[in-house]
Design an enzyme around this catalytic site. Structure first.
Site, PDB file in Angstrom:
ATOM      1  N   TYR A   1       7.562 -30.591  27.714  1.00  0.00           N
ATOM      2  CA  TYR A   1       7.125 -29.860  26.523  1.00  0.00           C
ATOM      3  C   TYR A   1       7.756 -30.522  25.308  1.00  0.00           C
ATOM      4  O   TYR A   1       8.970 -30.704  25.245  1.00  0.00           O
ATOM      5  CB  TYR A   1       7.546 -28.394  26.615  1.00  0.00           C
ATOM      6  CG  TYR A   1       7.253 -27.619  25.342  1.00  0.00           C
ATOM      7  CD1 TYR A   1       6.007 -27.056  25.127  1.00  0.00           C
ATOM      8  CD2 TYR A   1       8.228 -27.482  24.352  1.00  0.00           C
ATOM      9  CE1 TYR A   1       5.726 -26.372  23.952  1.00  0.00           C
ATOM     10  CE2 TYR A   1       7.957 -26.799  23.184  1.00  0.00           C
ATOM     11  CZ  TYR A   1       6.708 -26.249  22.983  1.00  0.00           C
ATOM     12  OH  TYR A   1       6.437 -25.585  21.815  1.00  0.00           O
ATOM     13  N   HIS A   2       6.930 -30.869  24.322  1.00  0.00           N
ATOM     14  CA  HIS A   2       7.376 -31.642  23.159  1.00  0.00           C
ATOM     15  C   HIS A   2       7.779 -30.697  22.032  1.00  0.00           C
ATOM     16  O   HIS A   2       6.947 -30.003  21.463  1.00  0.00           O
ATOM     17  CB  HIS A   2       6.253 -32.571  22.694  1.00  0.00           C
ATOM     18  CG  HIS A   2       6.727 -33.722  21.864  1.00  0.00           C
ATOM     19  ND1 HIS A   2       7.603 -33.574  20.811  1.00  0.00           N
ATOM     20  CD2 HIS A   2       6.443 -35.052  21.928  1.00  0.00           C
ATOM     21  CE1 HIS A   2       7.827 -34.753  20.262  1.00  0.00           C
ATOM     22  NE2 HIS A   2       7.146 -35.669  20.919  1.00  0.00           N
ATOM     23  N   ALA A   3       9.058 -30.675  21.705  1.00  0.00           N
ATOM     24  CA  ALA A   3       9.533 -29.866  20.580  1.00  0.00           C
ATOM     25  C   ALA A   3       9.141 -30.520  19.259  1.00  0.00           C
ATOM     26  O   ALA A   3       8.620 -31.642  19.233  1.00  0.00           O
ATOM     27  CB  ALA A   3      11.047 -29.699  20.658  1.00  0.00           C
TER      28      ALA A   3
ATOM     29  N   GLU B   1       1.346 -31.166  20.349  1.00  0.00           N
ATOM     30  CA  GLU B   1       2.248 -30.082  20.737  1.00  0.00           C
ATOM     31  C   GLU B   1       3.468 -30.049  19.827  1.00  0.00           C
ATOM     32  O   GLU B   1       3.924 -28.981  19.404  1.00  0.00           O
ATOM     33  CB  GLU B   1       2.674 -30.303  22.183  1.00  0.00           C
ATOM     34  CG  GLU B   1       3.279 -29.106  22.876  1.00  0.00           C
ATOM     35  CD  GLU B   1       3.326 -29.377  24.367  1.00  0.00           C
ATOM     36  OE1 GLU B   1       2.379 -28.952  25.055  1.00  0.00           O
ATOM     37  OE2 GLU B   1       4.274 -30.024  24.818  1.00  0.00           O
TER      38      GLU B   1
END
Length: 317
Positions: free
Chosen positions: A123-125, A194
């Site tokens: 998951y890309h912050a 994302e």
């Protein structure tokens, strides 16, 4: 000398009074305005200055590598590998920063094999600082270098050329990813959409994304899902004007979304069990399985909607 300084001070005061009279300024009124808006100004200043600290780390790392590259004595002192000693040094500093500022931890590091190819999907912050930290952990404790592919715009950022060279970062193309896995590397990929347009509800923005699944099937490598708790509380992307900014991104691929943060919140990365590819699975089925795995990790470990204040208390209390 003292009399000269006094004379200069008196003249400065005199000219300041004349200036305020000329422009009809009320010094008391201005002071009142400053007192009224000072707290707001300080808050806004903090929001935009804190993210600059991570840039200082990145540019500082790049500068260190540039000096290291041209310092033959250091090259001979560490090893025959040009970058080994430099990356080892930077990894220690980044791990120390991660521990002090975010109390950073990793669960599931043993899922990274000591040799052989593997694909990490994360998951890309808003800013993937959690991945930077994980990179150092894998380097220091699994003795492996994670290979990374990025959007082409990253190569146009001034001042980072040496850092990109040292970390062997490459443009994100299917052929390059396949080559890295065929050579037996650990490869990590994620999505820019994302990063820019997700929020503290931690929704995945994948559209019909399945290229990574096709890559894993073709290369016959396992996929390790990854998620970091509170990564959206460390950095936030501005939500104002998001529809316009997304339209611009889709047309130009320019990531123009402003970022603020670098808040000292608790961060913990979770690495899931490897998802072994099944030859009978289609890329769509494998992509769905990986997506469900990451979403389950988010449901299990992440407070939603995310709260900066609560994540701060997670860190210190």
């Amino acid at each position: 000398m003292e009399s000269t300084l006094i004379w200069l001070w008196n003249n400065l005061i005199h000219y300041f009074i004349l200036l305020t009279q000329h422009f009809n300024l009320d010094v008391i009124y201005l002071a009142w305005l400053w007192g009224l808006f000072k707290p707001l100004c300080l808050v806004l200043l903090a929001l935009w200055l804190l993210p600059a600290t991570i840039l200082l780390f990145l540019y500082g790392s790049s500068l260190f590598l540039l000096i290291y590259k041209h310092w033959n004595r250091l090259k001979a002192a560490y090893s025959e590998d040009l970058w080994f000693g430099a990356i080892n040094t930077l990894a220690v500093f980044w791990e120390l920063q991660a521990t002090i500022w975010h109390g950073y931890e990793v669960e599931g590091l043993e899922h990274i094999p000591v040799k052989g190819p593997v694909l990490i999907i994360f998951y890309h912050a808003a800013i993937p600082i959690d991945f930077y930290y994980l990179y150092t952990k894998i380097w220091l404790y699994r003795n492996r270098r994670v290979r990374v592919v990025v959007d082409k715009f990253v190569f146009k950022i001034p001042g980072l050329a040496t850092l990109l060279e040292a970390l062997e970062i490459q443009p994100a193309t299917a052929a390059m990813c396949k080559l890295m896995l065929d050579e037996g590397h650990v490869l990590a990929v994620s999505g820019v959409r994302e990063a820019l347009f997700s929020d503290n509800n931690y929704q995945l923005i994948w559209k019909d994304r399945k290229g990574f699944a096709k890559l894993a099937i073709d290369a016959k490598v396992p996929i390790i899902p990854m998620f970091t708790k509170n990564c959206r509380e460390a950095f936030r992307s501005v939500s104002c004007g998001r529809r316009l900014l997304r339209y611009i991104y889709e047309k130009t691929r320019l990531p123009l979304v402003p970022i603020y943060g670098m808040f000292p919140v608790k961060m913990k990365t979770y690495l899931g069990k490897p998802i072994i590819h099944d030859p009978s699975q289609t890329p769509e089925e494998l992509a769905k399985k990986v997506r469900e795995s990451i979403e389950q990790m988010i449901d299990t470990y992440q407070r939603r909607p995310g709260s900066i204040i609560k994540a701060f208390f997670d860190r210190f209390f």
